[in-house]
Motif scaffolding. Structure first.
Motif, short mmCIF file in Angstrom:
data_model
loop_
_atom_site.label_atom_id
_atom_site.label_comp_id
_atom_site.label_asym_id
_atom_site.label_seq_id
_atom_site.Cartn_x
_atom_site.Cartn_y
_atom_site.Cartn_z
N UNK A 410 0.83 -1.20 0.00
CA UNK A 410 0.00 0.00 0.00
C UNK A 410 0.87 1.26 0.00
N UNK A 411 1.98 1.22 0.75
CA UNK A 411 2.87 2.38 0.82
C UNK A 411 3.44 2.73 -0.55
N UNK A 412 3.68 1.73 -1.38
CA UNK A 412 4.19 1.99 -2.73
C UNK A 412 3.17 2.78 -3.55
N UNK A 413 1.89 2.41 -3.44
CA UNK A 413 0.86 3.16 -4.16
C UNK A 413 0.73 4.58 -3.60
N UNK A 414 0.82 4.70 -2.29
CA UNK A 414 0.71 6.02 -1.66
C UNK A 414 1.85 6.91 -2.12
N UNK A 415 3.06 6.35 -2.17
CA UNK A 415 4.22 7.14 -2.61
C UNK A 415 4.05 7.62 -4.05
N UNK A 416 3.56 6.74 -4.93
CA UNK A 416 3.33 7.12 -6.33
C UNK A 416 2.27 8.21 -6.44
N UNK A 417 1.19 8.06 -5.65
CA UNK A 417 0.12 9.06 -5.69
C UNK A 417 0.61 10.41 -5.18
N UNK A 418 1.40 10.38 -4.13
CA UNK A 418 1.93 11.64 -3.59
C UNK A 418 2.89 12.30 -4.58
N UNK A 419 3.67 11.50 -5.27
CA UNK A 419 4.58 12.06 -6.27
C UNK A 419 3.79 12.74 -7.39
N UNK A 420 2.69 12.14 -7.82
CA UNK A 420 1.86 12.74 -8.87
C UNK A 420 1.27 14.07 -8.39
#
Length: 506
Positions: A410-420
């Protein structure tokens, strides 16, 4: 020589200010006068320093001694000035030649036996010294690892006043700071431990990705606390600037771990529901100290059994949630602490804590409304995500193999979303969807098509959604789109965001 001067640092809030500690020894009746807006602890330094000097084998000068702390109009708090006062006094008495302490900052509290004891706030103090161009500091041995976190500064530790005297007089080496640990801190709770609760997990993920506040309602045992405790595990690690901010706040509060490492993980604070206003937002007589709200800066403030908190304590959170700062005013001046947190509330549906519609619930509809009514409308209006967590089913609880995603996934998806989101809002100087002002989202090029926000506008006209609520739903929609890899939210994203905001099924 009857005059000497050394450097120290005083703290006002989280900001350090370099202070010059002057000592003047003149003929007259023996006395010690401390000037420069000292507090009670500094006034008492006269007796501590005298005993420490004598018990360290040094001669106490029987003259009129004036200790002045410059700038004189800056309030001085705490006992971190003791070591500097002792050094300046011995220098003024001619016992020490202070050449070795030229442009060196001295920090430390003295015990009556001459030991140098640790003090709070060393990290922001050393930061202020470096900012002022002073790159050498002497601190208590127990604070040396903390002081060494700041790059570009030479740190030495001292355990006794006798050791400092030996360094100045004979060049005896001071203590080197310990080597910081290289192993990462132990992992915290994992989201894979949560059985079922697909809606709750989705709400936690959306909150993490966009920096949104979260409210979890439901009966005891449904998993509200488990979900809240695992929110930090899916948040990205703090960058250097944020880590220094967070570590400095914990240094002031005296809550730093002894291993001398920066706090890279978002902090998690969970005060008891009997917490006072001062313990939540900060306060205290004299020098105001950070409360749980500031200690959760860049992390999560979790209020379990939120409806049991005092009304004044909950209402005190409203302004800091909007501004991201706590401003405390005292008779001797104001103090400001950062407080940009994710607030997570957890509450039972009623005093007897049975699910709505449960035949065993003993509460009347009025009692249920009154109970949740303790969470005021203005406070809840600031909570972006508000979901009801249902009891876990037996099949989910007894499953032999967990199908729940781990925190790492889940953290990987969160990191990608925050980067966007950070890439999108970089021209505005923002990083998270939750930080974007409402007017920005209602104007081109970020305004959503009218067909996608028709339901939202209808709710706004009916009064079931406030203007603030409208903006928060739109922010949630952007976060959902970021998590799902879309450039812009569509109608389905707005509907899901509306459901997460209102607690209704989308």
């Amino acid at each position: 020589m009857s005059y000497a001067r050394v450097h120290c640092v005083g703290l006002v809030g989280v900001t350090g200010h370099v202070v010059q500690v002057e000592a003047d020894l003149a003929p007259g009746l023996p006395a010690v006068v401390v000037s420069g807006l000292p507090d009670t602890a500094l006034h008492e330094a006269r007796d501590r320093v005298r005993a420490a000097v004598v018990n360290s084998g040094q001669r106490w000068p029987n003259r009129r001694i004036t200790i002045n702390l410059l700038p004189a109009d800056l309030p001085k708090f705490g006992s971190a000035f003791d070591l500097a006062i002792a050094a300046a006094l011995l220098g003024g008495a001619g016992e020490l030649a202070l050449t070795a302490l030229d442009r060196v900052v001295l920090l430390g509290e003295l015990g009556l036996d001459g030991t140098v004891r640790p003090v709070r706030g060393v990290l922001p103090m050393v930061t202020a010294a470096v900012r002022a161009g002073l790159d050498r500091v002497v601190v208590p041995a127990e604070n040396a690892a903390e002081a060494a976190m700041i790059p570009g500064v030479r740190v030495r530790g001292v355990d006794t006043l006798h050791r400092l005297v030996g360094f100045v007089r004979d060049g005896t080496p001071l203590l080197e700071p310990p080597t910081p640990p290289t192993s990462p801190p132990p992992d915290g709770p994992d989201l894979a431990d949560v059985a079922g609760q697909s809606l709750g997990r989705r709400a936690v993920e959306v909150a993490a990705a966009g920096g949104h506040h979260l409210a979890l309602l439901g009966p005891p045992g449904a998993g509200k606390t488990m979900l809240a405790e695992r929110l930090p595990s899916i948040l990205p690690e703090l960058d250097d600037g944020a880590a220094l901010e967070v570590t400095a706040l914990h240094s002031i509060a005296g809550r730093l771990p002894a291993d001398g490492r920066l706090l890279r993980r978002p902090p998690f604070q969970a005060p008891h529901h009997t917490a006072t206003v001062a313990s939540l937002v900060g306060g205290g007589s004299g020098l105001a100290r950070p409360g749980a709200l500031s200690l959760a800066h860049r992390g999560v403030l979790f209020l379990d059994e939120a409806a049991e908190f005092g009304k004044n304590a909950l209402e005190a959170l409203r302004q800091p949630l909007e501004s991201g700062r706590v401003r405390l005013t005292r008779s001797r001046g104001g103090t400001e602490f950062p407080a940009r947190v994710q607030l997570v509330l957890a509450a039972n549906p009623c005093p007897c804590a049975k699910p709505a519609g449960d035949s065993h619930c003993e509460c009347t509809p009025l009692a249920r409304r009154r109970y949740l009514g303790r969470l005021s409308g203005p406070l809840l209006d600031r909570i972006d995500v508000q979901v009801t967590v249902q009891p876990v089913r037996a099949a989910e609880l007894m499953a032999t193999e967990s199908t729940s995603e781990s925190s790492a996934v889940v953290a990987a998806r969160v990191t990608t979303a925050r980067a966007a989101a950070a890439h999108r809002w970089r021209p505005l100087g923002l990083n998270l969807n939750a930080e974007v002002p409402g007017p920005v989202l209602r104007r081109p090029p970020w305004r959503l098509p009218l067909s996608d926000t028709a339901e939202l506008r209808a709710r706004l006209d009916r009064g079931s959604l406030s203007a603030r609520g409208f903006d928060r739903v739109v922010r949630l929609a952007w976060t959902i789109a970021d998590l799902d890899g879309r450039d812009r939210p569509g109608r389905d994203d707005v509907l899901e965001a509306t459901g997460l905001r209102t607690g209704e099924e989308s």
